[in-house]
Design a protein around this motif. Structure first.
Motif, PDB file in Angstrom:
ATOM      1  N   ASN A 113     -11.141  -3.134  -2.281  1.00  0.00           N
ATOM      2  CA  ASN A 113     -11.347  -3.155  -3.736  1.00  0.00           C
ATOM      3  C   ASN A 113     -10.279  -2.270  -4.393  1.00  0.00           C
ATOM      4  N   CYS A 116     -11.302   0.793  -6.352  1.00  0.00           N
ATOM      5  CA  CYS A 116     -12.147   1.793  -5.673  1.00  0.00           C
ATOM      6  C   CYS A 116     -11.474   3.169  -5.727  1.00  0.00           C
ATOM      7  N   ILE A 117     -12.292   4.193  -5.849  1.00  0.00           N
ATOM      8  CA  ILE A 117     -11.776   5.569  -5.918  1.00  0.00           C
ATOM      9  C   ILE A 117     -10.906   5.908  -4.700  1.00  0.00           C
ATOM     10  N   LYS A 132     -22.496  -2.049   8.245  1.00  0.00           N
ATOM     11  CA  LYS A 132     -23.580  -2.860   7.681  1.00  0.00           C
ATOM     12  C   LYS A 132     -24.145  -3.793   8.747  1.00  0.00           C
ATOM     13  N   LYS A 142     -18.393   3.416   1.463  1.00  0.00           N
ATOM     14  CA  LYS A 142     -19.390   4.408   1.059  1.00  0.00           C
ATOM     15  C   LYS A 142     -19.299   4.694  -0.438  1.00  0.00           C
ATOM     16  N   TYR A 143     -18.144   4.505  -1.031  1.00  0.00           N
ATOM     17  CA  TYR A 143     -17.958   4.867  -2.432  1.00  0.00           C
ATOM     18  C   TYR A 143     -18.252   3.708  -3.386  1.00  0.00           C
ATOM     19  N   CYS A 144     -17.642   2.546  -3.151  1.00  0.00           N
ATOM     20  CA  CYS A 144     -17.796   1.470  -4.138  1.00  0.00           C
ATOM     21  C   CYS A 144     -18.710   0.356  -3.651  1.00  0.00           C
ATOM     22  N   GLY A 145     -19.119   0.396  -2.386  1.00  0.00           N
ATOM     23  CA  GLY A 145     -20.068  -0.601  -1.895  1.00  0.00           C
ATOM     24  C   GLY A 145     -19.435  -1.916  -1.466  1.00  0.00           C
ATOM     25  N   GLU A 146     -18.116  -2.018  -1.555  1.00  0.00           N
ATOM     26  CA  GLU A 146     -17.446  -3.265  -1.173  1.00  0.00           C
ATOM     27  C   GLU A 146     -17.589  -3.489   0.337  1.00  0.00           C
ATOM     28  N   GLU A 147     -17.766  -4.770   0.704  1.00  0.00           N
ATOM     29  CA  GLU A 147     -17.862  -5.112   2.128  1.00  0.00           C
ATOM     30  C   GLU A 147     -16.482  -5.436   2.686  1.00  0.00           C
ATOM     31  N   HIS A 149     -14.880  -7.389   6.121  1.00  0.00           N
ATOM     32  CA  HIS A 149     -15.286  -8.210   7.262  1.00  0.00           C
ATOM     33  C   HIS A 149     -14.314  -8.053   8.418  1.00  0.00           C
TER      34      HIS A 149
END
Ligand SMILES: [Zn+2]
Lengths: 160, 307
Positions: A113, A116-117, A132, A142-147, A149
């Motif tokens: 992302n 993302c920070i 996950k 852990k910061y922005c929740g993006e997955e 793969h």
């Protein structure tokens, strides 16, 4: 060649590491993340697509005289989560263990992302992922929740 | 009773149901006995650091702090916007931390609040980050529903608008889904559907939900309709925007068959997604919802800073 060696296809190594149960087709990725180019002055054996009771087909990498650091084993786990590491001394397996995908993966891969920070260059923050799912491997930032793969993880680690 | 003392509020998902209900109950009491809370945070300082323009969230936090007897310092907007050539965010936070007891931050970069909470030793409240989190708005939404129904569980809820980039809608879906709704309708144009992790969360919680292109046929089934704005900029083709916007507009005429207790929420500001003709109906709860911003934020500040 002895019968046993025929079965093993490649010669046993005297001292070093055998990485077994690599998902079929991923041995070259493992070499890549270990930085092995073939210019080294020790024996490297790569066996691909051999039959395996457990996995159907698998790859094996044998590295004469080389022992792996913890971070290298962690990276192998991200590429080949089923791999086993065998430490060889004087032709014998003296230690054998399965790689383990770390619960928290820090700094090895980047968040995909761009917003993302962890992708902000001037901030003191390391990319950090939590697992996950293991099969298939999916990590979550852990910061922005993006997955992220497995294909992306492999692509990032190997640059392929 | 779960305690929020010294906790960071980063995401609605991280809050436990009983913590959410505690905040609601404190907010309820604050609303009733506002005056008796006026010295509770005397001597405490709130810092607001909004790196993205905001009027409501910032002002309601500042008002909440002052109503509790505390004071407020604000990172000047021009400082926040010119940070590109100045110091980094981490250093700005380290500075604010010396001047205050709690920080509310809003930033367009996702994960900022989480990051800042690791840097600072004082509590951090996420005032909205990127397109993903807006936990205090979700608490306000839940409080407003609780006031209308006396409960949060078992409701049939529609969420309409930009479910992909809208952090208020997204946080609301996560929030209400923690309380076993009867059904959730996710109403949006195809390209603004809720993200995969939202749908996974609903599946995990075994909540019945449907994705819909418009609200036709479902309004009469709803207890709550949560409306959010669809931004023109989300559509590469302006013609496409013009074509679909009508399907997401709420007017008085379409509310003929709704349930008696039906309510409409909107995080505001609105543009034209809810027609002014709806404002005078008993269904319109979005002004009550806006007014609930202060008591909810008072409740949070109180619970985090003192008990
Ligand atoms: Zn991220």
């Amino acid at each position: 060649m002895s019968e046993e060696e025929k079965r093993l296809i490649v010669t046993k190594i005297k001292d070093g590491t055998v990485i077994d149960h690599i998902d079929a087709g991923r041995a070259l990725y493992v070499l890549k993340i270990l930085g092995i180019t073939g210019e080294e002055d020790f024996t490297i054996a790569v066996v691909m697509n051999v039959e395996s009771k457990r996995m159907g087909r698998k790859d094996i990498v044998k590295l004469e005289k080389m022992e792996l650091r913890k971070e290298q084993v962690d990276e192998i786990a991200l590429i080949a989560p089923n791999a086993t590491i065998n430490i060889i001394r004087n032709y014998r397996v003296v230690k054998k263990y399965k790689v383990d995908v770390p619960k928290v993966i820090e700094g090895l891969i980047n968040c995909i992302n761009p917003n993302c920070i962890t992708n902000q260059k001037r901030e003191p923050v390391r990319s950090t992922f939590l697992v996950k799912s293991l099969r298939p491997l999916i990590l979550i930032c852990k910061y922005c929740g993006e997955e992220i793969h497995h294909e992306d993880i492999i692509r990032q680690l190997t640059g392929v | 009773m779960g305690s929020l003392k010294n906790k960071d509020i980063i995401s609605i998902r991280e809050l436990k149901n009983d913590e959410i209900l505690d905040v609601i109950n404190v907010a309820k009491d604050i609303k009733k006995n506002m005056k008796s809370y006026r010295d509770i945070l005397k001597g405490y300082i709130l810092a607001t650091a909004f790196f993205e323009p905001s009027t409501r969230t910032k002002l309601s936090f500042q008002s909440a702090m002052k109503r509790l007897g505390g004071s407020v310092i604000d990172l000047p907007p021009e400082e926040a916007s010119s940070r590109a050539k100045g110091e980094n965010l981490a250093d700005t936070i380290r500075m604010l931390e010396c001047y205050s007891d709690i920080i509310v931050i809003r930033h367009k970069i996702e994960g900022t609040a989480k990051f800042v909470s690791e840097i600072a030793n004082i509590p951090i409240i996420n005032g909205g980050d990127g397109t993903k989190e807006h936990p205090t708005q979700a608490l306000i939404d839940l409080f407003t529903i609780y006031e209308a129904y006396g409960r949060l569980d078992g409701l049939t809820v529609g969420v309409l608008g930009d479910l992909k980039y809208g952090r208020a809608a997204r946080s609301f879906i996560f929030g209400i889904s923690k309380f076993s709704p009867e059904k959730i309708y996710l109403i949006s144009p195809e390209q603004l559907r809720a993200r995969k992790d939202v749908l996974e969360f609903l599946n995990e919680k075994k909540i019945f939900f449907r994705e819909k292109n418009d609200y036709s046929g479902i309004l009469k089934d709803l207890d709550v309709l949560y409306v959010t704005r669809i931004q023109r900029e989300r559509f590469p083709d302006p013609m496409e925007y013009e074509r679909v916007r009508g399907s997401y507009r709420i007017t008085k005429d379409i509310l003929k068959d709704v349930k008696d207790n039906f309510i409409i929420l909107h995080p505001l500001p609105r543009v034209d997604e809810i027609d002014f003709s709806v404002d005078g109906t008993k269904f319109a709860k979005y002004f009550v919802q806006a007014a609930n911003g202060v008591p909810i934020r008072m409740a949070l500040l109180k619970m985090i800073l003192v008990e």
